[in-house]
Design an enzyme around this catalytic site. Sequence first.
Site, PDB file in Angstrom:
ATOM      1  NE  ARG A   1      -3.512   2.632   2.192  1.00 56.69           N
ATOM      2  CZ  ARG A   1      -3.869   3.438   3.174  1.00 56.69           C
ATOM      3  NH1 ARG A   1      -3.481   3.202   4.410  1.00 56.69           N
ATOM      4  NH2 ARG A   1      -4.595   4.511   2.923  1.00 56.69           N
ATOM      5  CG  HIS A   2      -0.989   4.865  -1.270  1.00 60.62           C
ATOM      6  ND1 HIS A   2      -1.267   5.789  -0.281  1.00 60.62           N
ATOM      7  CD2 HIS A   2      -2.190   4.388  -1.671  1.00 60.62           C
ATOM      8  CE1 HIS A   2      -2.577   5.881  -0.088  1.00 60.62           C
ATOM      9  NE2 HIS A   2      -3.157   5.028  -0.926  1.00 60.62           N
ATOM     10  N   GLY A   3       2.099   5.232   0.747  1.00 58.32           N
ATOM     11  CA  GLY A   3       2.223   5.981   1.989  1.00 58.32           C
ATOM     12  C   GLY A   3       1.066   6.940   2.191  1.00 58.32           C
TER      13      GLY A   3
ATOM     14  CB  THR B   1      -2.156  10.930   0.179  1.00 60.03           C
ATOM     15  OG1 THR B   1      -3.528  10.846   0.592  1.00 60.03           O
ATOM     16  CG2 THR B   1      -1.719   9.615  -0.449  1.00 60.03           C
TER      17      THR B   1
ATOM     18  CG  ASN C   1      -4.655   8.775   2.822  1.00 60.01           C
ATOM     19  OD1 ASN C   1      -3.614   8.246   2.465  1.00 60.01           O
ATOM     20  ND2 ASN C   1      -5.823   8.408   2.326  1.00 60.01           N
TER      21      ASN C   1
ATOM     22  CD  GLN D   1      -5.800   9.647  -1.601  1.00 62.70           C
ATOM     23  OE1 GLN D   1      -5.073  10.567  -1.931  1.00 62.70           O
ATOM     24  NE2 GLN D   1      -5.484   8.835  -0.608  1.00 62.70           N
ATOM     25  N   GLY D   2     -10.215   7.856  -3.922  1.00 64.14           N
ATOM     26  CA  GLY D   2     -10.218   6.644  -4.714  1.00 64.14           C
ATOM     27  C   GLY D   2      -9.464   6.917  -5.997  1.00 64.14           C
TER      28      GLY D   2
ATOM     29  NE  ARG E   1      -4.006   6.930  -3.505  1.00 63.61           N
ATOM     30  CZ  ARG E   1      -5.004   7.179  -4.343  1.00 63.61           C
ATOM     31  NH1 ARG E   1      -4.977   8.287  -5.077  1.00 63.61           N
ATOM     32  NH2 ARG E   1      -6.030   6.343  -4.443  1.00 63.61           N
TER      33      ARG E   1
ATOM     34  CD  GLU F   1      -8.763   2.141  -2.535  1.00 60.03           C
ATOM     35  OE1 GLU F   1      -9.027   1.018  -3.035  1.00 60.03           O
ATOM     36  OE2 GLU F   1      -8.385   2.301  -1.362  1.00 60.03           O
TER      37      GLU F   1
END
Length: 282
Positions: free
Chosen positions: A62-64, A66, A69, A75-76, A114, A140
């Site tokens: 999974r990304h860090g 953002t 977030n 956020q999709g 991201r 996502e």
Amino acid sequence: MPSRRIARIALAGIAVAAAVTSLAGFAAPQMVLDAPATQPVDKKTAVDQKPKGKTVTIYLTRHGETMLNALGRVQGWSDSPLTEDGRAVAEHLGAGLAEAGVDFEAAYSADMVRHYETASLALGELGFRGDIVRDARLREIAFGKYEGGDGMEMWNDVAVELGYADAGELFSDPEFDMGAALEAMARLNEGSGFTAETPAEVAERALAALDEIAAKQSKRGGDVLVVSSGITIIATLDALGADLSEVVEGIENGAVSELQYRGGEWTVRTVNDLSYVEAGSD
């Protein structure tokens, strides 16, 4: 229809205020799975032929964190860069992988900032010199008209659609079903002109991408980094038959789920493993 297992994984036991983002910013324990995973998603690809080849290990990550977030926005398919903490997690991930002796033969990410930024920062710690291939199928889930908006407003709408008074009542229900909630979100988007997806649709596209990546790499074998997003990772693991009963608070930023592929068959080795990030932060 997605299983009730997705519901418990994504939001069980969390505070309502924490549910305003993409449902995957929460810590969970690592789990090792020794048995080969099944793959119930109905699809027809070249790998259905079960070709022979060398073993490929996918580090599905999974990304860090953002900016969206951190701000509690939906956020999709919306996008934003990593926060300072998000960048640090990506670098720690790379350092931990390097310390463990992981040497990637190839790297892929979803097509957004991201994902690519996370992959780039992690691979920079490994001295990786290849290209990072972007693939939109690793994105996502799409939230349609709710993209970029206040997450609580979306969940309140979903709650009413499902017969609850508000999001607080929805999330406090011990029988809360995230799969049903996301399907309600998709229904609320009907006629909006925007794309909204269900977990099953996300799993189908993500698995198609992973099948292609693994089949291509199987000619040489080796390790491959794949950076995606929380709900996409959960939906994919669920479709592969992983036991996610211990993953009660979602996929953590920078966490790795290790998948092995050989002869057209997938095995889930670990889920939501933060050990690389932790080792790299020392």
